[in-house]
Design an enzyme around this catalytic site. Structure first.
Site, short mmCIF file in Angstrom:
data_model
loop_
_atom_site.label_atom_id
_atom_site.label_comp_id
_atom_site.label_asym_id
_atom_site.label_seq_id
_atom_site.Cartn_x
_atom_site.Cartn_y
_atom_site.Cartn_z
N ASP A 109 0.84 -1.21 0.00
CA ASP A 109 0.00 0.00 0.00
C ASP A 109 0.87 1.25 0.00
OD1 ASP A 109 -2.30 1.49 0.03
OD2 ASP A 109 -2.80 1.11 2.12
N HIS A 134 2.86 3.05 -8.98
CA HIS A 134 2.73 1.61 -9.26
C HIS A 134 3.98 1.10 -10.01
CE1 HIS A 134 -1.22 1.94 -7.71
NE2 HIS A 134 -1.76 2.52 -8.76
N LEU A 176 11.23 -20.69 -4.40
CA LEU A 176 10.30 -19.76 -3.75
C LEU A 176 9.00 -19.73 -4.56
CD1 LEU A 176 9.76 -17.35 -1.74
CD2 LEU A 176 10.80 -15.85 -3.45
C1 FPP Z 1 -1.74 0.13 -3.44
O1 FPP Z 1 -1.30 1.47 -3.45
C2 FPP Z 1 -1.19 -0.64 -4.54
C3 FPP Z 1 -1.91 -1.27 -5.51
C4 FPP Z 1 -3.38 -1.25 -5.58
C5 FPP Z 1 -1.28 -1.99 -6.62
C6 FPP Z 1 -0.02 -2.75 -6.31
C7 FPP Z 1 0.64 -3.07 -7.58
C8 FPP Z 1 1.97 -3.02 -7.81
C9 FPP Z 1 2.99 -2.75 -6.78
C10 FPP Z 1 2.50 -3.23 -9.16
C11 FPP Z 1 2.47 -4.54 -9.82
C12 FPP Z 1 2.67 -5.74 -9.01
C13 FPP Z 1 3.27 -6.88 -9.45
C14 FPP Z 1 3.12 -8.09 -8.62
C15 FPP Z 1 4.07 -6.98 -10.66
P1 FPP Z 1 -2.41 2.62 -3.58
O2 FPP Z 1 -2.54 2.97 -5.00
O3 FPP Z 1 -3.65 2.19 -2.89
O4 FPP Z 1 -1.70 3.79 -2.77
P2 FPP Z 1 -2.43 4.93 -1.91
O5 FPP Z 1 -3.10 4.25 -0.76
O6 FPP Z 1 -1.28 5.79 -1.49
O7 FPP Z 1 -3.39 5.63 -2.82
#
Ligand code: FPP
Length: 254
Positions: free
Chosen positions: A21, A38, A132
């Site tokens: 997050d 992201h 893993l």
């Molecule tokens: C949450 O941050 C994150 C996500 C919803 C997406 C996570 C995805 C990745 C890290 C990229 C791809 C992953 C892989 C496995 C290749 P948020 O957008 O909710 O952040 P905020 O709470 O600050 O708005």
């Protein structure tokens, strides 16, 4: 000196789950669009995989896209799906090199077709790797998973007297994986957000302020060191766990 030296690998959690997050807030702090966060988050995924392998973890589950994430602006959803496809394709050589086997949990049939097909290809391609296990939670939510399991049980005509914890666990998308012993959530939020509700019954929870794109190998090791400092009782008393004489602080948990 690296915190890795403080980890007792023989007592490493077999399964670590992460709610990644804070990508959006990280991007905002850099004056950039949310999607930039992201993109940066993928680097943290890479580091978490390396750190998990070095720590002796066998299963790493990442909450990459929840069923609720479809409610985000279309451009962000499209960018995330695109990033997933590109990451899955781009990371395959490194996954192979590190003998990482990929799995996915969630309502995968509803993913965009390219994402679904690349995912299936990567899962098949890495199926003989065995150092893993990387489990991507995609279009996943625990309530979806639990209702899906119930539907399956009903459809199979399984009788109430035959429904046990073990049988139910076999109907979940995590069937065959051990339950996570450690759940990490970054960005300072202290919520579970519909993630692995059944499986985390006895997991240790670790909440850290660090935003996901800033989460590096040392942050992963810090979580494992913290986990190893905790006493896991599974409903027993401390004395039953350690065999020590009764202390004045005998806990009496259910
Ligand atoms: C949450 O941050 C994150 C996500 C919803 C997406 C996570 C995805 C990745 C890290 C990229 C791809 C992953 C892989 C496995 C290749 P948020 O957008 O909710 O952040 P905020 O709470 O600050 O708005």
């Amino acid at each position: 000196m690296s915190l890795l030296n403080q980890i007792d690998k023989s007592r490493a959690p077999r399964h670590v789950a992460i709610i990644m997050d804070g990508n959006g807030r990280w991007a905002k702090s850099q004056g950039r669009e949310r999607t930039f966060g992201h993109y940066q988050g993928v680097e943290s995924v890479r580091l978490a995989l390396r750190a998990a392998k070095s720590s002796g973890v066998e299963f790493l589950t990442l909450y990459a896209f929840s069923t609720e994430n479809w409610n985000r602006p279309k451009e962000e959803v499209d960018a995330l799906m695109n990033l997933l496809v590109q990451s899955i394709i781009g990371e395959l050589p490194e996954l192979d090199e590190n003998e990482v086997r990929m799995h996915a949990i969630g309502d995968l049939d509803k993913l965009p077709s390219e994402c679904h097909s690349e995912l299936k290809r990567a899962i098949a391609h890495t199926s003989t790797n065995n150092k893993l296990n990387l489990i991507l939670a995609l279009n996943y939510s625990a309530r979806w998973e639990i209702t899906h399991a119930v539907k399956q049980i009903v459809a199979e005509g399984i009788q109430p007297q035959d429904i046990t914890d073990e049988l139910f666990a076999k109907k979940l998308s995590t069937a065959g994986f051990p339950d996570p012993e450690l759940l990490i959530r970054t960005s300072g939020e202290e919520r579970i957000s519909n993630f692995l509700l059944w499986q985390i019954a006895y997991a240790e929870l670790y909440f850290v302020e660090t935003l996901w794109p800033d989460f590096k190998e040392e942050d992963f090791y810090a979580a494992i060191v913290d986990f190893q400092s905790r006493e896991r009782r599974f409903g027993k008393t401390s004395e039953q766990i350690t065999g020590d004489a009764l202390s004045p602080f005998t806990p009496n948990e259910p």
